[in-house]
Enzyme design. Structure first.
Site, PDB file in Angstrom:
ATOM      1  N   GLU A 105       0.837  -1.211   0.000  1.00  0.00           N
ATOM      2  CA  GLU A 105       0.000   0.000   0.000  1.00  0.00           C
ATOM      3  C   GLU A 105       0.866   1.254   0.000  1.00  0.00           C
ATOM      4  O   GLU A 105       2.019   1.230   0.432  1.00  0.00           O
ATOM      5  CB  GLU A 105      -0.889   0.022   1.249  1.00  0.00           C
ATOM      6  CG  GLU A 105      -2.285  -0.532   1.029  1.00  0.00           C
ATOM      7  CD  GLU A 105      -3.171   0.407   0.195  1.00  0.00           C
ATOM      8  OE1 GLU A 105      -2.646   1.281  -0.519  1.00  0.00           O
ATOM      9  OE2 GLU A 105      -4.402   0.254   0.257  1.00  0.00           O
ATOM     10  N   ASP A 106       0.286   2.323  -0.492  1.00  0.00           N
ATOM     11  CA  ASP A 106       0.959   3.625  -0.398  1.00  0.00           C
ATOM     12  C   ASP A 106       0.727   4.248   0.969  1.00  0.00           C
ATOM     13  O   ASP A 106       1.638   4.799   1.572  1.00  0.00           O
ATOM     14  CB  ASP A 106       0.498   4.578  -1.515  1.00  0.00           C
ATOM     15  CG  ASP A 106      -1.021   4.674  -1.615  1.00  0.00           C
ATOM     16  OD1 ASP A 106      -1.718   3.741  -1.148  1.00  0.00           O
ATOM     17  OD2 ASP A 106      -1.520   5.670  -2.145  1.00  0.00           O
ATOM     18  N   ASP A 109      -4.527   5.272   6.259  1.00  0.00           N
ATOM     19  CA  ASP A 109      -5.081   6.508   6.815  1.00  0.00           C
ATOM     20  C   ASP A 109      -5.939   6.129   8.028  1.00  0.00           C
ATOM     21  O   ASP A 109      -5.434   6.010   9.136  1.00  0.00           O
ATOM     22  CB  ASP A 109      -5.907   7.168   5.700  1.00  0.00           C
ATOM     23  CG  ASP A 109      -6.085   8.652   5.896  1.00  0.00           C
ATOM     24  OD1 ASP A 109      -6.250   9.060   7.042  1.00  0.00           O
ATOM     25  OD2 ASP A 109      -6.073   9.402   4.913  1.00  0.00           O
ATOM     26  N   PHE A 158      -3.020  16.110   4.471  1.00  0.00           N
ATOM     27  CA  PHE A 158      -3.319  15.567   3.143  1.00  0.00           C
ATOM     28  C   PHE A 158      -2.052  15.574   2.299  1.00  0.00           C
ATOM     29  O   PHE A 158      -1.473  16.623   2.035  1.00  0.00           O
ATOM     30  CB  PHE A 158      -4.425  16.393   2.468  1.00  0.00           C
ATOM     31  CG  PHE A 158      -5.007  15.685   1.288  1.00  0.00           C
ATOM     32  CD1 PHE A 158      -5.919  14.649   1.465  1.00  0.00           C
ATOM     33  CD2 PHE A 158      -4.618  16.016   0.003  1.00  0.00           C
ATOM     34  CE1 PHE A 158      -6.437  13.963   0.380  1.00  0.00           C
ATOM     35  CE2 PHE A 158      -5.138  15.338  -1.093  1.00  0.00           C
ATOM     36  CZ  PHE A 158      -6.052  14.315  -0.898  1.00  0.00           C
ATOM     37  N   ARG A 171      -0.188  12.094  -8.842  1.00  0.00           N
ATOM     38  CA  ARG A 171       0.344  10.748  -8.612  1.00  0.00           C
ATOM     39  C   ARG A 171       1.749  10.623  -9.180  1.00  0.00           C
ATOM     40  O   ARG A 171       2.563   9.845  -8.674  1.00  0.00           O
ATOM     41  CB  ARG A 171      -0.545   9.692  -9.273  1.00  0.00           C
ATOM     42  CG  ARG A 171      -1.923   9.510  -8.650  1.00  0.00           C
ATOM     43  CD  ARG A 171      -2.562   8.238  -9.204  1.00  0.00           C
ATOM     44  NE  ARG A 171      -3.998   8.194  -9.013  1.00  0.00           N
ATOM     45  CZ  ARG A 171      -4.614   7.733  -7.925  1.00  0.00           C
ATOM     46  NH1 ARG A 171      -3.918   7.307  -6.908  1.00  0.00           N
ATOM     47  NH2 ARG A 171      -5.934   7.702  -7.851  1.00  0.00           N
TER      48      ARG A 171
HETATM   49  C1  PRP Z   1      -6.008   5.164  -0.435  1.00  0.00           C
HETATM   50  C2  PRP Z   1      -4.886   4.205  -0.103  1.00  0.00           C
HETATM   51  C3  PRP Z   1      -5.570   3.133   0.654  1.00  0.00           C
HETATM   52  C4  PRP Z   1      -6.699   3.854   1.348  1.00  0.00           C
HETATM   53  C5  PRP Z   1      -6.313   4.104   2.758  1.00  0.00           C
HETATM   54  O1  PRP Z   1      -6.645   4.724  -1.580  1.00  0.00           O
HETATM   55  O2  PRP Z   1      -4.258   3.718  -1.274  1.00  0.00           O
HETATM   56  O3  PRP Z   1      -6.064   2.115  -0.174  1.00  0.00           O
HETATM   57  O4  PRP Z   1      -6.870   5.112   0.695  1.00  0.00           O
HETATM   58  O5  PRP Z   1      -7.323   4.782   3.436  1.00  0.00           O
HETATM   59  P1  PRP Z   1      -7.948   4.241   4.782  1.00  0.00           P
HETATM   60  O6  PRP Z   1      -6.833   3.749   5.655  1.00  0.00           O
HETATM   61  O7  PRP Z   1      -8.621   5.459   5.368  1.00  0.00           O
HETATM   62  O8  PRP Z   1      -8.919   3.174   4.468  1.00  0.00           O
HETATM   63  P2  PRP Z   1      -7.761   5.591  -2.335  1.00  0.00           P
HETATM   64  O9  PRP Z   1      -9.114   5.135  -1.863  1.00  0.00           O
HETATM   65  O10 PRP Z   1      -7.447   7.041  -2.183  1.00  0.00           O
HETATM   66  O11 PRP Z   1      -7.615   5.110  -3.830  1.00  0.00           O
HETATM   67  P3  PRP Z   1      -6.337   5.229  -4.823  1.00  0.00           P
HETATM   68  O12 PRP Z   1      -5.283   4.281  -4.276  1.00  0.00           O
HETATM   69  O13 PRP Z   1      -6.881   4.804  -6.145  1.00  0.00           O
HETATM   70  O14 PRP Z   1      -5.875   6.663  -4.804  1.00  0.00           O
END
Ligand code: PRP
Length: 185
Positions: A105-106, A109, A158, A171
Site C-alpha cells: 500500500e501507499d 489513513d 493531506f 500521482r
Molecule cells: C487510499 C490508499 C488506501 C486507502 C487508505 O486509496 O491507497 O487504499 O486510501 O485509506 P484508509 O486507511 O482510510 O482506508 P484511495 O481510496 O485514495 O484510492 P487510490 O489508491 O486509487 O488513490
C-alpha cells in the site's frame, strides 16, 4: 521531466520526502522482507491505484523472485474520507491457497480499507497475510491494523505524490508533499 512545472510541485506546501529518501526506505523494507521470507514464495498484492509506485520500487529492491498481483477496491466514502465499506472493482487473478501474501500500500489513513482487505484475503486460505505500506498516519487510525512493514509515520495531513492523488492528479510527482491550501480552497 521538470517536476516543478509539469506536474505541479509548485502546488506543494512542503516536501515531506524526496525521491531518494523514499527509494532508500523501500530498500530497507525490502531487506527486512528478504530476511523474513527466506525460503518462502512471496505474492505481492498491490492495491490500485496509489500503490503502483511503491510496488515498482519495492519489488525491484527485492533480490529474489516475487510474484505480483493487483486489486482495485473502492471505499464508499465522501471525497477524501473512507467509510470502511469496501467494494472490489478488480479482484486478484491468483489463487491465494497456501500463499505468503504481502499487501503493498501507499498509505494507511483510517485503516478501514486495509482492515477489510486483510480479513477478505485471509478468508481465501493463504499461508500468511502481512502488510507493507510506505506511509501511515497514526493520528488518523480508526481501526487497529497490524502492519509489519511501515516506511514512514506521518502527521495527519493531506499528502500527494509518488502514487498519492488529489482528484487523480499529482500521482506522478516523484516526491511526497503536503498540498498547498490554494489548490483545494
Ligand atoms: C487510499 C490508499 C488506501 C486507502 C487508505 O486509496 O491507497 O487504499 O486510501 O485509506 P484508509 O486507511 O482510510 O482506508 P484511495 O481510496 O485514495 O484510492 P487510490 O489508491 O486509487 O488513490
Amino acid at each position: 521531466m521538470d517536476q516543478k512545472h509539469v506536474v505541479g510541485e509548485l502546488d506543494l506546501d512542503q516536501t515531506l520526502f524526496a525521491e531518494d529518501q523514499i527509494v532508500g526506505r523501500l530498500r530497507e523494507m525490502a531487506a527486512e522482507i528478504e530476511t523474513d521470507y527466506d525460503g518462502k514464495d512471496i505474492l505481492l498484492v498491490g492495491v490500485l491505484k496509489g500503490a503502483v509506485m511503491v510496488m515498482a520500487d519495492l519489488a525491484r529492491s527485492l533480490n529474489r523472485h516475487v510474484e505480483m498481483d493487483w486489486m482495485a477496491v473502492s471505499s464508499y466514502g465522501s471525497g477524501t474520507t473512507s467509510s470502511g465499506v469496501v467494494r472490489i472493482l478488480k479482484d486478484l487473478d491468483t489463487d491465494l491457497t497456501g500463499r505468503h501474501v504481502i499487501i503493498v500500500e501507499d498509505i494507511i489513513d483510517t485503516g478501514l480499507t486495509l482492515s477489510w482487505l486483510v480479513t477478505n484475503l485471509k478468508s481465501r486460505g493463504p499461508a500468511s497475510v502481512e502488510i507493507a505500506t510506505l506511509l501511515r498516519k497514526p493520528d488518523a487510525l480508526e481501526m487497529v491494523v497490524d502492519v509489519k512493514y511501515v516506511g514512514f509515520d506521518i502527521p495527519n495531513a493531506f499528502v500527494v505524490g509518488y502514487g498519492l492523488d488529489y482528484n487523480e492528479k499529482y500521482r506522478n510527482l516523484r516526491c511526497i508533499g503536503t498540498l498547498a491550501p490554494h489548490v483545494y480552497s
